[in-house]
Design a protein around this motif. Sequence first.
Motif, PDB file in Angstrom:
ATOM      1  N   HIS A   1     -21.341  13.576 -20.664  1.00  0.00           N
ATOM      2  CA  HIS A   1     -22.603  14.244 -20.328  1.00  0.00           C
ATOM      3  C   HIS A   1     -23.629  13.254 -19.775  1.00  0.00           C
ATOM      4  N   THR A   2     -24.731  13.849 -19.290  1.00  0.00           N
ATOM      5  CA  THR A   2     -25.914  13.035 -18.989  1.00  0.00           C
ATOM      6  C   THR A   2     -27.058  13.592 -19.833  1.00  0.00           C
TER       7      THR A   2
ATOM      8  N   ASN B   1     -23.917   4.036 -19.348  1.00  0.00           N
ATOM      9  CA  ASN B   1     -25.028   3.520 -18.560  1.00  0.00           C
ATOM     10  C   ASN B   1     -26.348   4.118 -19.061  1.00  0.00           C
ATOM     11  N   VAL B   2     -27.415   3.319 -18.965  1.00  0.00           N
ATOM     12  CA  VAL B   2     -28.760   3.796 -19.335  1.00  0.00           C
ATOM     13  C   VAL B   2     -29.711   3.410 -18.215  1.00  0.00           C
ATOM     14  N   GLU B   3     -30.568   4.351 -17.830  1.00  0.00           N
ATOM     15  CA  GLU B   3     -31.593   4.031 -16.831  1.00  0.00           C
ATOM     16  C   GLU B   3     -32.905   4.633 -17.247  1.00  0.00           C
ATOM     17  N   ARG B   4     -33.977   4.220 -16.598  1.00  0.00           N
ATOM     18  CA  ARG B   4     -35.276   4.824 -16.883  1.00  0.00           C
ATOM     19  C   ARG B   4     -35.801   5.398 -15.576  1.00  0.00           C
ATOM     20  N   ASP B   5     -36.213   6.685 -15.588  1.00  0.00           N
ATOM     21  CA  ASP B   5     -36.656   7.273 -14.312  1.00  0.00           C
ATOM     22  C   ASP B   5     -38.157   7.025 -14.091  1.00  0.00           C
ATOM     23  N   GLU B   6     -38.678   7.581 -12.976  1.00  0.00           N
ATOM     24  CA  GLU B   6     -40.081   7.295 -12.599  1.00  0.00           C
ATOM     25  C   GLU B   6     -41.071   7.819 -13.638  1.00  0.00           C
TER      26      GLU B   6
ATOM     27  N   MET C   1     -27.906  18.218 -16.921  1.00  0.00           N
ATOM     28  CA  MET C   1     -28.628  17.207 -17.734  1.00  0.00           C
ATOM     29  C   MET C   1     -29.071  17.833 -19.067  1.00  0.00           C
ATOM     30  N   LEU C   2     -28.674  17.204 -20.180  1.00  0.00           N
ATOM     31  CA  LEU C   2     -29.065  17.694 -21.512  1.00  0.00           C
ATOM     32  C   LEU C   2     -30.380  17.026 -21.899  1.00  0.00           C
ATOM     33  N   GLN C   3     -31.372  17.867 -22.248  1.00  0.00           N
ATOM     34  CA  GLN C   3     -32.693  17.281 -22.529  1.00  0.00           C
ATOM     35  C   GLN C   3     -32.984  17.215 -24.029  1.00  0.00           C
ATOM     36  N   PHE C   4     -33.342  16.047 -24.481  1.00  0.00           N
ATOM     37  CA  PHE C   4     -33.678  15.835 -25.900  1.00  0.00           C
ATOM     38  C   PHE C   4     -34.954  15.002 -25.984  1.00  0.00           C
ATOM     39  N   ASP C   5     -35.624  15.083 -27.151  1.00  0.00           N
ATOM     40  CA  ASP C   5     -36.739  14.148 -27.375  1.00  0.00           C
ATOM     41  C   ASP C   5     -36.174  12.754 -27.659  1.00  0.00           C
ATOM     42  N   VAL C   6     -35.118  12.748 -28.485  1.00  0.00           N
ATOM     43  CA  VAL C   6     -34.556  11.465 -28.934  1.00  0.00           C
ATOM     44  C   VAL C   6     -33.042  11.464 -28.725  1.00  0.00           C
ATOM     45  N   VAL C   7     -32.539  10.389 -28.125  1.00  0.00           N
ATOM     46  CA  VAL C   7     -31.085  10.188 -28.100  1.00  0.00           C
ATOM     47  C   VAL C   7     -30.803   8.902 -28.881  1.00  0.00           C
ATOM     48  N   ILE C   8     -29.844   9.005 -29.802  1.00  0.00           N
ATOM     49  CA  ILE C   8     -29.463   7.843 -30.609  1.00  0.00           C
ATOM     50  C   ILE C   8     -28.040   7.449 -30.224  1.00  0.00           C
ATOM     51  N   ILE C   9     -27.869   6.194 -29.834  1.00  0.00           N
ATOM     52  CA  ILE C   9     -26.521   5.720 -29.486  1.00  0.00           C
ATOM     53  C   ILE C   9     -25.901   5.108 -30.737  1.00  0.00           C
TER      54      ILE C   9
END
Length: 395
Positions: A149-150, A133-138, A1-9
């Motif tokens: 990638h994710t 796909n886009v999801e929101r976790d807990e 999993m690649l971690q970023f503050d902001v992802v822009i599609i």
Amino acid sequence: MLQFDVVIIGAGAAGLMCAAQSGYRGRKVAIVDMGKKVGRKILISGGGRCNFTNENASPENYLCANPHFVKSSLSRYSQHDFIELVDRHGLNYHHKTLGQLFCDNSAQDIVDILMTECEWAGVEVFLRNEVLNVERDEQGLYIVTTSEHTFSCTSLVVASGGLTMPKLGATPIGYKIAEQFGLNLLPTTAALVPFTLHDHDKARFEGLSGISVDSLVTSDDGTQFRENILFTHRGLSGPAILQISSFWRAGQAVSINLLPDTNVAELLHDWRQNQGQKSVKNLLGQLLPKRFVDALINDNSVPDKPANQLTHGEIDTIAATLTAWQIKPNGTEGYRTAEVTLGGVDSDELSSKTFEAKKAKGLYFIGEVTEVTGWLGGYNFQYAWSSGWACGQVC
Ligand code: FDA
């Protein structure tokens, strides 16, 4: 999993502007695009020279269900701010017509400016990554799955554009994400697009392909544009037609004044009096392209006789034909050739200051995926810059 503050599609106009602004604020930013190049629409725009803004851009040049939204969107980053940016980068450009600014060399110059800004701001670009796909976790993080990638991020910016030019990577992903998070969508349709004609009109205008006439075109709702119309082998195009297409609805006619600076009835009376021996065909040929006059004569819209034989009734009919020529398109060329998509994410669902969805914290929609649609003439890129800049200050 690649971690970023902001992802822009979307690495188009809006996404690139937003990415640089957010990066300058110290945010760790990833921009993902399914294409193998960034800014593909910028590169083909304006005939390869990109009409990157309009000196006169104002809220009146946009269609949006909520006019206040556009006003607010454009006010924080205007055409003057974008001109200041390109000046700072030493871009050579020129004014063409009606406030439209174009690159002197190539649209690539605009992409280079945006990419330089993104580089300076430390933005990471992931090309050939189709968002699936886009999801929101807990914890409220957005999880973005692409073909490669994710990603996880606290802010997700959707800058995926509209449906025009599927060949250039247009997908409905932005609308799907909006729907997934409960946002209302306004119906989408192709805009800034040529008209196609019914078979009988196509037959009438066969042979006129390539002819262009300065005209005043009026839609059913009274909206008017004064620019050229262009006959094509499929129907009608040219700037005035592209402009009016955004206001046209199926089944409606458009009215075309082919001689907007002339009092045609007065002129015909004058010809009848003073140039009576000359044929109407030859006289009209001084004002309009000869091939076009021939077509009007061939389908009996205008009589072929000496001017002194015109009756008052005929003069009225010719004047009406030339100043309020009614054309009923049978449709448009659709998303394949349209410049923009009308409709999209309802502006009422978004903050006009930050473009954040009111129903989903950390989720933003900018650029063409929103329902805001500009006129032809650099207005659509200006909205992409304005919305991208504003979002980049907060996301
Ligand atoms: P844009 O469409 O530019 O970018 C969206 C990006 O998202 C694309 O790169 C796409 O690949 C990516 N994407 C989509 N789905 C994805 C997915 N599932 N996964 C990953 N990536 C995805 N306007 C103007 O002002 N002046 C002009 O001269 C012109 N000329 C012009 C010519 C032509 C031929 C067209 C088609 C359009 C114009 N326009 C224009 C309109 C202008 O191009 C348009 O308004 C902007 O490009 C919109 O910018 P966005 O960044 O919102 O979307």
